[in-house]
Design a protein around this motif. Sequence first.
Motif, PDB file in Angstrom:
ATOM      1  N   ILE A  64      18.489  46.484 -26.195  1.00  0.00           N
ATOM      2  CA  ILE A  64      18.852  45.969 -27.919  1.00  0.00           C
ATOM      3  C   ILE A  64      17.672  44.833 -28.001  1.00  0.00           C
ATOM      4  O   ILE A  64      17.433  44.088 -26.980  1.00  0.00           O
ATOM      5  N   ILE A  65      17.049  45.048 -29.026  1.00  0.00           N
ATOM      6  CA  ILE A  65      15.875  44.096 -29.227  1.00  0.00           C
ATOM      7  C   ILE A  65      16.383  42.988 -30.127  1.00  0.00           C
ATOM      8  O   ILE A  65      17.059  43.105 -30.953  1.00  0.00           O
ATOM      9  N   ILE A  66      15.716  41.661 -29.571  1.00  0.00           N
ATOM     10  CA  ILE A  66      16.186  40.193 -30.313  1.00  0.00           C
ATOM     11  C   ILE A  66      15.264  39.929 -30.929  1.00  0.00           C
ATOM     12  O   ILE A  66      13.923  39.796 -30.462  1.00  0.00           O
ATOM     13  N   GLY A  67      15.442  39.180 -32.188  1.00  0.00           N
ATOM     14  CA  GLY A  67      14.295  38.321 -32.779  1.00  0.00           C
ATOM     15  C   GLY A  67      14.783  37.676 -34.121  1.00  0.00           C
ATOM     16  O   GLY A  67      15.981  37.213 -34.120  1.00  0.00           O
ATOM     17  N   GLU A  68      14.020  37.768 -35.006  1.00  0.00           N
ATOM     18  CA  GLU A  68      14.181  37.278 -36.433  1.00  0.00           C
ATOM     19  C   GLU A  68      13.680  38.006 -37.394  1.00  0.00           C
ATOM     20  O   GLU A  68      12.932  39.154 -37.162  1.00  0.00           O
ATOM     21  N   VAL A 106      25.861  43.201 -23.633  1.00  0.00           N
ATOM     22  CA  VAL A 106      25.020  42.813 -24.619  1.00  0.00           C
ATOM     23  C   VAL A 106      25.457  41.783 -25.134  1.00  0.00           C
ATOM     24  O   VAL A 106      24.717  40.736 -25.537  1.00  0.00           O
ATOM     25  N   TYR A 107      26.476  41.556 -25.674  1.00  0.00           N
ATOM     26  CA  TYR A 107      27.180  40.558 -26.519  1.00  0.00           C
ATOM     27  C   TYR A 107      27.108  39.409 -25.640  1.00  0.00           C
ATOM     28  O   TYR A 107      26.858  38.045 -26.202  1.00  0.00           O
ATOM     29  N   LYS A 108      27.508  39.335 -24.512  1.00  0.00           N
ATOM     30  CA  LYS A 108      27.653  37.990 -23.482  1.00  0.00           C
ATOM     31  C   LYS A 108      26.064  37.543 -23.340  1.00  0.00           C
ATOM     32  O   LYS A 108      26.062  36.317 -23.279  1.00  0.00           O
ATOM     33  N   GLU A 109      25.197  38.504 -22.865  1.00  0.00           N
ATOM     34  CA  GLU A 109      23.852  38.116 -22.837  1.00  0.00           C
ATOM     35  C   GLU A 109      23.372  37.509 -24.211  1.00  0.00           C
ATOM     36  O   GLU A 109      22.534  36.453 -24.118  1.00  0.00           O
ATOM     37  N   HIS A 110      23.784  38.139 -25.454  1.00  0.00           N
ATOM     38  CA  HIS A 110      23.185  37.609 -26.656  1.00  0.00           C
ATOM     39  C   HIS A 110      23.425  36.227 -26.818  1.00  0.00           C
ATOM     40  O   HIS A 110      23.003  35.274 -27.042  1.00  0.00           O
ATOM     41  N   ASP A 111      25.049  35.835 -26.605  1.00  0.00           N
ATOM     42  CA  ASP A 111      25.663  34.525 -26.566  1.00  0.00           C
ATOM     43  C   ASP A 111      24.961  33.500 -25.587  1.00  0.00           C
ATOM     44  O   ASP A 111      24.874  32.575 -26.039  1.00  0.00           O
ATOM     45  N   LYS A 112      24.864  33.869 -24.661  1.00  0.00           N
ATOM     46  CA  LYS A 112      24.369  33.080 -23.710  1.00  0.00           C
ATOM     47  C   LYS A 112      22.645  32.755 -23.609  1.00  0.00           C
ATOM     48  O   LYS A 112      22.595  31.751 -23.430  1.00  0.00           O
ATOM     49  N   LYS A 113      21.917  33.822 -23.723  1.00  0.00           N
ATOM     50  CA  LYS A 113      20.437  33.557 -23.854  1.00  0.00           C
ATOM     51  C   LYS A 113      19.807  33.243 -25.309  1.00  0.00           C
ATOM     52  O   LYS A 113      18.726  32.636 -25.375  1.00  0.00           O
ATOM     53  N   TYR A 114      20.372  33.950 -26.305  1.00  0.00           N
ATOM     54  CA  TYR A 114      19.802  34.060 -27.649  1.00  0.00           C
ATOM     55  C   TYR A 114      20.786  33.693 -28.508  1.00  0.00           C
ATOM     56  O   TYR A 114      21.005  34.439 -29.725  1.00  0.00           O
ATOM     57  N   PRO A 115      21.381  32.681 -28.550  1.00  0.00           N
ATOM     58  CA  PRO A 115      22.381  32.508 -29.654  1.00  0.00           C
ATOM     59  C   PRO A 115      22.170  32.043 -30.946  1.00  0.00           C
ATOM     60  O   PRO A 115      22.631  32.184 -32.064  1.00  0.00           O
ATOM     61  N   ASN A 116      20.693  31.743 -31.013  1.00  0.00           N
ATOM     62  CA  ASN A 116      20.262  31.331 -32.557  1.00  0.00           C
ATOM     63  C   ASN A 116      19.342  32.286 -32.866  1.00  0.00           C
ATOM     64  O   ASN A 116      18.558  32.542 -33.983  1.00  0.00           O
ATOM     65  N   LYS A 117      19.199  33.709 -32.240  1.00  0.00           N
ATOM     66  CA  LYS A 117      18.338  34.758 -32.533  1.00  0.00           C
ATOM     67  C   LYS A 117      19.412  36.204 -32.972  1.00  0.00           C
ATOM     68  O   LYS A 117      20.563  36.148 -32.816  1.00  0.00           O
ATOM     69  N   LYS A 118      18.811  37.193 -33.588  1.00  0.00           N
ATOM     70  CA  LYS A 118      19.643  37.977 -34.099  1.00  0.00           C
ATOM     71  C   LYS A 118      19.227  39.291 -33.570  1.00  0.00           C
ATOM     72  O   LYS A 118      18.285  39.310 -32.921  1.00  0.00           O
ATOM     73  N   ILE A 119      20.251  40.395 -33.120  1.00  0.00           N
ATOM     74  CA  ILE A 119      19.907  41.788 -32.980  1.00  0.00           C
ATOM     75  C   ILE A 119      19.471  42.278 -34.217  1.00  0.00           C
ATOM     76  O   ILE A 119      19.928  42.699 -35.354  1.00  0.00           O
ATOM     77  N   VAL A 120      18.026  42.863 -33.822  1.00  0.00           N
ATOM     78  CA  VAL A 120      17.159  43.273 -35.016  1.00  0.00           C
ATOM     79  C   VAL A 120      16.941  44.877 -34.841  1.00  0.00           C
ATOM     80  O   VAL A 120      16.269  45.327 -35.737  1.00  0.00           O
ATOM     81  N   GLY A 121      17.624  45.374 -33.847  1.00  0.00           N
ATOM     82  CA  GLY A 121      17.441  46.770 -33.717  1.00  0.00           C
ATOM     83  C   GLY A 121      17.890  47.245 -32.236  1.00  0.00           C
ATOM     84  O   GLY A 121      18.235  46.497 -31.513  1.00  0.00           O
ATOM     85  N   TRP A 122      17.261  48.754 -31.938  1.00  0.00           N
ATOM     86  CA  TRP A 122      17.555  48.985 -30.477  1.00  0.00           C
ATOM     87  C   TRP A 122      16.151  49.812 -30.233  1.00  0.00           C
ATOM     88  O   TRP A 122      15.362  50.131 -31.038  1.00  0.00           O
TER      89      TRP A 122
END
Length: 330
Positions: A64-68, A106-122
């Motif tokens: 899952i790719i993360i960013g803005e 994925v949701y746990k890792e997103h909330d823990k590591k990148y709470p201020n960033k968005k899921i921008v794709g896969w």
Amino acid sequence: MENKIEIELNENIKNEMQDVQLPVNFITVGQIENDDVKVYIKQNVYKQLEKYASEDTTKEVGTIIIGEYSEELEKTHVIISDYIEAKYTEASASTLTFTHETWNYVYKEHDKKYPNKKIVGWQHTHPNYGIFLSNYDMFIQENFFNLPFQVAYVIDPIQNIRGFFQWKNGKVEKLNGFYIYDDIGTPIKIEQTKKEERHQQKVLPKQIYALISVLIIATVVLGIKVISYSNKYKDQLDIQQKMVTKLQEQEKDIAELQNEITSKKENTNKDITTINLFAYTVKRGDTLLKICKENGIDYASNKEVILAINKISNPNKILVGEKILLPIQK
């Protein structure tokens, strides 16, 4: 119905979106079209995904790719800065399925590591199959990554080619180019070869593969009838036959997936030919029975289909935050 990703599109996030700084230190890969989504991927993420894609080429793997993202001058800009490995997936040489365990991780890792960033794709791999989105890939894109800024990134680690797919005018289309960026003052060192560019030009859409397969088969059959088995022509036929076999195996995988879905539908004893699905995110206090009632779904007649499609062994054990695919009632 809003899911966890769609909730991000509220007014606060729209305001934050305007503060996103676009990269100024970047190189261009391929050809950038004026009206396409502009995708920037950070240098270390690009290299890490290349390495991850090459570690196991016997099956598809993904992240899952993360960013803005930002909307400037009526253009969408997607800046990829991180990723989360899609663990606990079910994968074969030609398919990749995100399970409930995958989404929970994925949701746990997103909330823990990148709470201020968005899921921008896969991102996922196509080992030796080229760059395209299969019917199953399109199902994932349309149901889980259907926001205008969410992209799909495909890597073929064997042919050493890669490409992004965007939402454009309500359809999914391949990008001809993208950017690799880094911090100001950091050199960008990416091995870009003419071989990759030639591969990208030769990759054909998935819809054309069936026609190519028929033409190759016809060529092989005709060649067997009119060409003697000299060493000169035998090598050519062997190459053509390998291409035919590869294409047939790919179409067989897709057919098996369609047959599996059809088989599950028949077990419901309902006289239908298709099942349209939508994704629902489990909330606190939900049960399958309650979810079905709230969405106008007959629980008794659809229970087995819901359990089978979502691979749920215990209908009384569903977790908050899980995504469940439910049939749309006509």
